[in-house]
Design an enzyme around this catalytic site. Structure first.
Site, PDB file in Angstrom:
ATOM      1  N   TYR A  39      25.051 -14.264  21.111  1.00 53.76           N
ATOM      2  CA  TYR A  39      24.355 -15.434  21.668  1.00 53.76           C
ATOM      3  C   TYR A  39      22.879 -15.168  21.981  1.00 53.76           C
ATOM      4  O   TYR A  39      22.415 -14.059  21.875  1.00 53.76           O
ATOM      5  CB  TYR A  39      25.113 -16.077  22.822  1.00 53.76           C
ATOM      6  CG  TYR A  39      25.459 -15.301  24.080  1.00 53.76           C
ATOM      7  CD1 TYR A  39      24.841 -14.125  24.441  1.00 53.76           C
ATOM      8  CD2 TYR A  39      26.438 -15.819  24.934  1.00 53.76           C
ATOM      9  CE1 TYR A  39      25.185 -13.481  25.636  1.00 53.76           C
ATOM     10  CE2 TYR A  39      26.786 -15.169  26.118  1.00 53.76           C
ATOM     11  CZ  TYR A  39      26.141 -14.007  26.454  1.00 53.76           C
ATOM     12  OH  TYR A  39      26.478 -13.381  27.620  1.00 53.76           O
ATOM     13  N   GLU A  40      22.166 -16.242  22.288  1.00 58.00           N
ATOM     14  CA  GLU A  40      20.690 -16.197  22.447  1.00 58.00           C
ATOM     15  C   GLU A  40      19.996 -15.651  21.203  1.00 58.00           C
ATOM     16  O   GLU A  40      19.015 -14.913  21.299  1.00 58.00           O
ATOM     17  CB  GLU A  40      20.294 -15.374  23.675  1.00 58.00           C
ATOM     18  CG  GLU A  40      20.704 -15.965  24.994  1.00 58.00           C
ATOM     19  CD  GLU A  40      20.113 -17.350  25.254  1.00 58.00           C
ATOM     20  OE1 GLU A  40      19.072 -17.681  24.653  1.00 58.00           O
ATOM     21  OE2 GLU A  40      20.708 -18.096  26.039  1.00 58.00           O
ATOM     22  N   GLY A  41      20.482 -16.020  20.043  1.00 56.63           N
ATOM     23  CA  GLY A  41      19.919 -15.507  18.795  1.00 56.63           C
ATOM     24  C   GLY A  41      20.664 -14.253  18.394  1.00 56.63           C
ATOM     25  O   GLY A  41      20.577 -13.230  19.070  1.00 56.63           O
TER      26      GLY A  41
END
Lengths: 579, 579
Positions: A429-431
């Protein structure tokens, strides 16, 4: 006690990352005793209030019934205590009720929170993102009414970005925002993977939502950022009716069961614009840098927790005749080496994350423009490394922690398996870490005329040379010098090669960067420990050597992989990969 | 279809491992068509009968209620079909009802079984261990009555070794066996981690149990092997009353939920001695070599399954603008590189396991004593590498498979997470990978005058030199030569250094061994593909290059880690590692 906050390590890591200089330059009123007091209190809270909830958070988790999310046992109460004690607002602007402390200090506090209970930590972490967005881009009303309540923790925040067809590629966002004719908007659409999208820990939830205005251009330049509260808010901040939005379900996940991951439905939900129309993605990316660094810290945190548990087990479990003495498996060289490597990697990742945190603060408070610019540039360079390298370490160390336990590690009741499951989300997550690698290899190596990584390499090379004068660290200096040379060569290659070649090498380049920078910071800590923490001097030198021998020594080989190019990838078509 | 058996890869890997020569020497009646027919039928069974049960096996799993184990949905029926179709007895001795096929062929079949359903595959895998033990050490009665029913699959077998205080260190076994005065024994004690210790798939279960006789000397030389059936067996093989043994519970595990892992209580259970009194550990180790190789194959299997799922997702998921063309993320170089590395590692691990399998057969059927001796030695050398390196690959590839899925990978319904969970047991059971590393670095490097690894290195070095004449593989040859040189140097160092130094380097040495041998086998497969499977020639060369650049290139650095010694481990005491 299932978790003991690593205060010694944090102190040394903060010092090696440059907290004292930062305080001198930007926080003249902040004294070392206050810093220690904050860390000590946070440690006590994390150990006593959050860590004990972690097991049931996993075992029972958040639940979804009849359209309502119920938090994991004890989470709502712990959240209220967390907010009441002010942990939500350490680095927030005092104008909005925050305590105005350095972000890096907040980061150190959140490391303890995530280590104690990663699923819990996600709630205030997402709220921080909302605080950041409204501080930078909020309207007067948002700053007056919403922001103080997010800072206090009375309300929480979320980030509503992803849709089923729009994950990494936010250009594909389709949620619509229609003007309501009264200065507001009505949002319609579905968002997925919304962390703490609904819960019972606070009385309102402020959803920051990416959506398209009717006249928006296609692609990324037609996405706007909106604020859609769970319950409507009047001009005095009083809560009104429920907004037309709701959780449709929560996901059944591999880990972080205590964090409700929602599918959110916006059904003509009332919303306010945040910042400029069609500039929502840029506003979101401001928050994302901070969020990415926080996720890197989660990698450190879960690795720290896994290491502590494995260490305790290794000291307790009696088996065989250990060559290093004692009766417990801790005396088996192979077990000791695993634990030593786990510790070295945790400290290296922590060092990178906190260095990035100090840079984020320096980018605001360094004494002159040039220093601020340099700090901002280096912060940008290190953020994808802090995120991806640390979260890969999180998974690796959690897996090693399971292994140290032997058969017990595979039994859920032991708890080691939870860390292995929880840790697995952070590289995603978050890229995703692949996205981080591409960001590093592309944008970050190009910024500021391409000088960011070469400048850092020059600094590391000078430090490597200086290690020749540090007894017991001469060999680390040689390995670091070789590692820096490999990173320099790989950097030049990446800058000269674009397209598929560079993209093919991106992940190996990020790993190489983290290995070298991590080894550099461990050496720096080992040197600093000789004056700041003499009791740690020998073991910190040993950790630096272990990392140099077992990780840095591979840097030249990893660099060769970076520079191998992507010519073969085309040959590896689907048929070739199908076996 | 959720799993497609990798028949092309298996064919090439079996050929590269030396199956044709083995057949020529030891199985003159076995023709290539029969080999293909066996593999094709096994593939069909694994794909159609076993793979569809894997999801519910995880989701629902085996259950324990009121003292009774109930198998996961469909498992009992599938097991009966498995036995009825003869898959249980491929390599067993025809004298006892087996089909007398090469073990390596059975291994290839079991790879498909484990890939389709790893939890299921454990049941016949454990039975094979019991077959092996009774074939070598069984009494006339055991061979006449029990063995044929294990071979047919009518009954299943287990291995009861571990006790709470006796895992890796079996010297600590305390289960007692008292003579019953009638030529039999009564066993009392608790055993843990008993795979398929109880179930409803067959009408009897033959427990092979380690226990101590009353007059036994302490330590490993006082352990005997017994056969204790779930239901008593008369001299005609008819089943009688229930024996005094029972499952006390099943474990709540991270993965392989379809495999009931039992705590077994022996409460004066009737048992027969197997083999010589006080020599049980030696008898058990005979089975363990085969079991360790099978576990290595599980690593390959779960990695193959994880790769297939990730590949399918990558071809389906549309996101961004892929540099390698197409619309799906398969066209992103970073994703393609991940999938390519996954494939290269799967093939390398498969190659090592099947080579070890061929050696196990050659140790029995090679034309002369010297050849058999050499094969046996090399089998011993490669077994810990096949077990540990392949199972580490299993975890690594399963984790990469989750990552390719992005957020979907963390959602349990996707199935990628199950592989990540299931894979984690394989580095632990049948001797942890740390134990394998110590076995390799200690006993195996000392066997046969220390010549085993140097001889293998000489053979690999010659092959590396010959790659200079293979267009497109010259670079692989250079990297392989450097890797072999590093392995040779590390081998010499390990042989000259003993005690904590060598033990500290053991895990890195095992990794280095697997990296180099895996790279060698990939190169061999790439050369062989040019004549045997021309359609694969280009992609196999590309895989060999990818592995050489991304893995083999690090061998010199890994070797430096091996030779770093263990001097620092003592400095890393518990206080130092506590953070």
């Amino acid at each position: 006690m299932t978790f003991r906050a690593p205060l010694q390590s944090l102190d040394l890591a903060l010092a090696a990352a440059g907290l004292p200089d930062l305080i001198a330059a930007g926080y003249p009123d902040l004294d070392p005793e206050t810093v220690s007091a904050v860390l000590d209190s946070a440690a006590a809270f994390a150990e006593a209030e959050l860590a004990p909830l972690n097991r049931d958070g996993d075992r029972i988790g958040a639940r979804f019934e009849n359209g309502v999310v119920t938090g994991a046992p004890g989470f709502a109460q712990a959240y209220k205590a967390f907010a009441a004690q002010g942990w939500n607002s350490l680095a927030a602007d005092p104008e909005f009720g925050g305590q105005g402390l350095p972000k890096v200090l907040e980061l150190a506090v959140f490391e303890m929170v995530h280590a104690a209970n990663m699923a819990f930590g996600l709630c205030p972490m997402l709220t921080q993102g909302a605080i950041e967005a409204l501080t930078l881009h909020g309207t007067e009303r948002q700053k007056r009414i919403v922001l103080p309540r997010l800072v206090s923790g009375e309300w929480t925040g979320t980030m509503n970005l992803t849709e089923p067809q729009a994950g990494t590629d936010l250009a594909a966002v389709t949620a619509r925002a229609e003007p309501d004719g009264e200065g507001g908007y009505r949002i319609t659409g579905q968002k997925i993977y919304i962390t703490w999208g609904d819960h019972d820990a606070a009385e309102n939830i402020c959803h920051l939502v990416l959506a398209r205005l009717p006249d928006a251009p296609p692609g990324v330049k037609g996405i706007s950022l909106f604020l859609a509260p769970k319950r409507l808010i009047d001009d005095e901040g009083r809560l009104g009716a429920a907004n037309a939005l709701r959780p449709a379900s929560i996901e059944h996940k591999l880990g972080i069961h205590g964090s409700p991951t929602c599918v959110m439905l916006f059904e003509g939900a009332r919303a306010e614009l945040v910042g400029e129309a069609n500039n929502g993605l840029a506003h979101m990316f401001v928050m994302m840098n901070a969020a990415r660094l926080q996720v890197g810290v989660q990698g450190v945190a879960i690795a720290e927790r896994a290491l502590q548990q494995a260490l305790a087990y290794a000291q307790d479990r009696v088996q065989g005749r250990p060559a290093l003495g004692g009766e417990a498996i801790f005396g088996h060289p192979d077990v000791r080496r695993s634990l030593g490597l786990m510790r070295a990697k945790v400290e290296a990742a922590r060092a990178i994350c906190l260095l990035t945190g100090v840079l984020a603060d320096q980018a605001r408070f360094a004494p002159d423009d040039a220093a601020r610019e340099l700090a901002r540039g280096r912060q940008e360079l290190l953020t994808p490394i802090a995120k991806a390298w640390s979260t890969d370490i999180g998974v690796e160390v959690a897996s090693m922690g399971v292994q140290v336990h032997g058969g017990m590690g595979f039994i859920e009741e032991t708890g080691a398996a939870q860390h292995y499951r929880d840790a697995r989300i952070a590289p995603i997550y978050e890229g995703t870490n692949g996205v981080q690698a591409v960001d590093l290899a592309g944008r970050k190596l190009s910024m500021m005329g391409g000088a960011l990584m070469p400048d850092l390499c020059a600094e590391m090379a000078a430090d490597a040379a200086a290690l020749a004068g540090e007894p017991g660290l001469e060999g680390v200096g040689r390995r670091l010098a070789a590692g820096v040379a490999a990173l320099s060569a790989a950097t030049t290659w990446m800058q000269q090669n674009r397209g598929a070649d560079a993209l093919a090498g991106a992940t190996a380049f990020l790993r190489l960067s983290g290995d070298v920078i991590g080894g550099w910071m461990l050496a720096r800590q080992a040197v600093l420990a000789r004056t700041r923490a003499p009791a740690l001097a020998d073991s910190r030198a040993a950790l630096a050597r272990l990392f140099a021998d077992q990780v840095l020594a591979q840097a030249p080989g990893v660099a060769e992989g970076v520079m191998a190019g992507g010519a073969d990838l085309a040959a590896l078509d689907a048929a070739a990969l199908a076996g």
